[in-house]
Design a protein around this motif. Structure first.
Motif, short mmCIF file in Angstrom:
data_model
loop_
_atom_site.label_atom_id
_atom_site.label_comp_id
_atom_site.label_asym_id
_atom_site.label_seq_id
_atom_site.Cartn_x
_atom_site.Cartn_y
_atom_site.Cartn_z
N LEU A 25 17.60 35.31 -66.10
CA LEU A 25 17.53 35.94 -67.69
C LEU A 25 15.88 35.54 -68.18
CD1 LEU A 25 20.65 34.19 -69.16
CD2 LEU A 25 20.47 36.77 -68.21
N LYS A 26 15.60 36.51 -68.91
CA LYS A 26 14.30 36.30 -69.44
C LYS A 26 14.18 35.25 -70.40
CE LYS A 26 13.18 41.28 -69.35
NZ LYS A 26 12.73 42.41 -70.05
N SER A 27 13.32 34.31 -70.67
CA SER A 27 13.10 33.31 -71.41
C SER A 27 12.90 33.42 -73.00
CB SER A 27 12.11 32.33 -70.89
OG SER A 27 10.70 33.02 -70.90
N MET A 49 13.35 35.54 -76.83
CA MET A 49 14.38 35.34 -77.73
C MET A 49 15.34 36.89 -77.38
SD MET A 49 14.97 32.65 -79.74
CE MET A 49 15.79 33.55 -81.16
N TRP A 50 16.54 36.80 -77.58
CA TRP A 50 17.30 38.16 -77.35
C TRP A 50 17.62 38.43 -78.75
CZ3 TRP A 50 21.75 36.68 -73.44
CH2 TRP A 50 21.03 36.31 -72.23
N ASN A 51 17.84 39.78 -78.96
CA ASN A 51 18.25 40.57 -80.20
C ASN A 51 19.44 41.28 -79.70
OD1 ASN A 51 17.93 41.32 -82.86
ND2 ASN A 51 16.67 43.00 -82.38
N ALA A 52 20.60 40.39 -79.70
CA ALA A 52 21.65 41.17 -79.37
C ALA A 52 22.74 40.41 -79.96
CB ALA A 52 22.16 41.13 -78.05
#
Length: 106
Positions: free
Chosen positions: A51-53, A55-58
């Motif tokens: 996974l990308k490190s 911040m997620w926007n989901a």
């Protein structure tokens, strides 16, 4: 996990209070299409991935969050069972300790 009933397509029941309406969590009885989607998403969430490190926007999937809390419980129970079994074997014959890897015991 299927034996314990954790890995199924059935929606989870709310523990203390009902799910908020905004979540739109399916309520039993559900159709076979919804069961299939829940089961498929739970199985695919067990596949390791990078996974990308950032911040997620989901949105949070409450079904997967509940499923992973159960997965952690099963994993912890299996680890404790394995450690207890190993401890029992070693207590019966302490000479078997030499068969363990060097990094196993501090």
């Amino acid at each position: 996990m299927m034996k314990f009933g954790v890995l199924s397509g059935e929606p989870f029941e709310a523990a203390e209070r009902p799910f908020p309406q905004e979540v739109k969590y399916p309520q039993p009885p559900v159709d076979s299409n919804t069961k299939s989607m829940l089961l498929l998403s739970r199985v695919m969430s067990l596949v390791p991935m990078k996974l990308k490190s950032g911040m997620w926007n989901a949105d949070v999937d409450f079904d997967l969050a509940a499923f992973h809390s159960l997965v952690r419980l099963v994993k912890r129970a299996l680890r404790h069972l394995t450690e207890a079994s190993l401890g029992s074997v070693l207590l019966k014959n302490l000479h078997r300790v030499r068969h363990l890897p060097q990094s196993f015991l501090p």
